[in-house]
Write an enzyme that holds these catalytic residues in place. Structure first.
Site, PDB file in Angstrom:
ATOM      1  N   THR A  66       0.868  -1.181   0.127  1.00  0.00           N
ATOM      2  CA  THR A  66       0.101   0.004  -0.296  1.00  0.00           C
ATOM      3  C   THR A  66       1.032   1.472  -0.329  1.00  0.00           C
ATOM      4  O   THR A  66       0.354   2.392  -1.096  1.00  0.00           O
ATOM      5  CB  THR A  66      -0.744   0.242   1.268  1.00  0.00           C
ATOM      6  OG1 THR A  66      -1.559  -1.061   0.606  1.00  0.00           O
ATOM      7  CG2 THR A  66      -1.860   1.423   1.423  1.00  0.00           C
ATOM      8  N   THR A 124       0.846  -4.126   4.335  1.00  0.00           N
ATOM      9  CA  THR A 124       0.856  -4.541   5.921  1.00  0.00           C
ATOM     10  C   THR A 124      -0.033  -5.510   5.534  1.00  0.00           C
ATOM     11  O   THR A 124       0.396  -6.018   6.848  1.00  0.00           O
ATOM     12  CB  THR A 124       0.002  -3.243   6.860  1.00  0.00           C
ATOM     13  OG1 THR A 124      -1.283  -3.291   6.198  1.00  0.00           O
ATOM     14  CG2 THR A 124       0.631  -2.121   6.489  1.00  0.00           C
ATOM     15  N   ASP A 125      -0.404  -6.828   5.099  1.00  0.00           N
ATOM     16  CA  ASP A 125      -0.861  -7.768   5.173  1.00  0.00           C
ATOM     17  C   ASP A 125       0.117  -8.853   6.073  1.00  0.00           C
ATOM     18  O   ASP A 125      -0.281  -9.605   6.692  1.00  0.00           O
ATOM     19  CB  ASP A 125      -1.552  -8.423   3.730  1.00  0.00           C
ATOM     20  CG  ASP A 125      -1.686  -7.606   3.525  1.00  0.00           C
ATOM     21  OD1 ASP A 125      -3.146  -7.305   4.222  1.00  0.00           O
ATOM     22  OD2 ASP A 125      -2.830  -8.124   2.262  1.00  0.00           O
TER      23      ASP A 125
END
Length: 326
Positions: free
Chosen positions: A16, A89-90
């Site tokens: 992201t 961030t996953d």
């Protein structure tokens, strides 16, 4: 050493923080490491020299063990004072712990990212990257292992978790952050103990691992189906390490032929050893050959198990590695 003498390498993996909204569609990774660094207000004023590396450009969900092992090898060769890894961030809670296990030395390795992409109001990527560079360049962060910097908090890789899907304060840890950044200063409050070491050069054996989370009324059918396809298994158990009695036979069978790690699905706190004695309790399962994850949550336990299997570690060696987790 003054700030002007410090050099930090920034590795961009996508995610992201490197995404922008596309016409007629959702956000995708488009920004390079140079783009990310150029968008950080105040970075030049720190006096820290920044080298950039466009290592990958993928969503965090698409990163794999091979990507991170290759990254670890590249990091260890660098003549810099610290490293920042930007990514989606996953998977930060997994990739940071993997890097913590396979990298050695005192050089700070900092992982960060963003919840809001660069096209959104209040994008958090630039602030997170600035704080991450400050931590990577600091002498205070030396010897901490890999850390995650988000919202100006510093989290140890072994404890950090993503606990919210969309909040800029998504990353938390128990027992809490080990430090923070305030008024441009890195402040460290505690230091984690040493981790079991895994030599990434040995991590080449094929292995497939899985996490199975037990639930109310679980009869063991799904557990058997997943376990039959795995070389190692992590059981995300109730509470302090408990499973339904209907799952006990399956776990007993699997523990005879593969490493089965017993973790708590709560996300924090230890797996107990001898508090409960009913069938399916922690003491019962450990006597059946399961290996305690101690305080590792299921996600982190799988990372350690996968790496150990990739180095062809046997069950005794795996048990020994997990026994060092405090």
């Amino acid at each position: 050493m003054s700030d002007s003498d410090r050099r930090v390498a920034v590795f961009s993996l996508g995610g992201t923080i490197a995404m922008t909204a596309q016409t007629g569609g959702g956000a995708t990774p488009t920004l390079s490491a140079d783009d990310l660094v150029a968008a950080v207000p105040g970075l030049a004023a720190t006096g820290i020299s920044v080298d950039v590396n466009n290592f990958r450009q993928v969503p965090g969900a698409s990163l794999g063990f091979s990507d991170l092992l290759e990254l670890a090898a590249a990091i260890q060769e660098l003549p810099v004072d610290g490293v920042v890894v930007t990514q989606g961030t996953d998977t930060i809670e997994e990739t940071s712990y993997l890097l913590d296990l396979v990298t050695r030395g005192d050089m700070p390795i900092v992982v960060t990212g963003a919840i809001r992409n660069a096209s959104m109001a209040g994008a958090d990527g630039p602030a997170n990257l600035l704080a991450a560079v400050r931590v990577a360049a600091s002498t205070e962060a030396r010897g901490l292992g890999c850390v995650v910097v988000f919202g100006e908090e510093i989290h140890a890789a072994r404890w950090v978790r993503k606990t919210h899907a969309t909040s800029p304060l998504a990353f938390t840890s128990y027992p809490g952050p080990i430090g923070y950044v305030a008024e441009d200063r890195v402040r460290i409050m505690t230091q984690p103990s040493a981790l079991p070491a895994v030599d990434p050069r040995d991590a080449s054996a094929p292995a497939r691992t899985a996490i199975v989370t037990v639930g109310l009324g679980d009869d063991g059918t799904i557990l058997r189906a997943v376990g039959d396809q795995a070389d190692g298994l992590v059981v995300a158990a109730f509470g302090a390490g408990h499973v339904p009695i209907a799952c006990v036979d399956a776990l007993t069978d699997f523990a005879k032929c593969m490493p089965v790690i017993l973790a708590t699905r709560t996300g924090s706190g230890p797996v107990l050893r001898q508090t409960y004695g009913f069938p399916g309790s922690e003491s019962d399962l450990l006597t059946r050959g399961l290996i305690s994850a101690n305080t590792l949550d299921p996600v982190k336990a799988r990372i350690l198990l996968q790496l150990l299997l990739m180095t062809s570690a046997n069950k005794d060696q795996i048990a020994q590695a997990f026994s060092t987790i405090s």
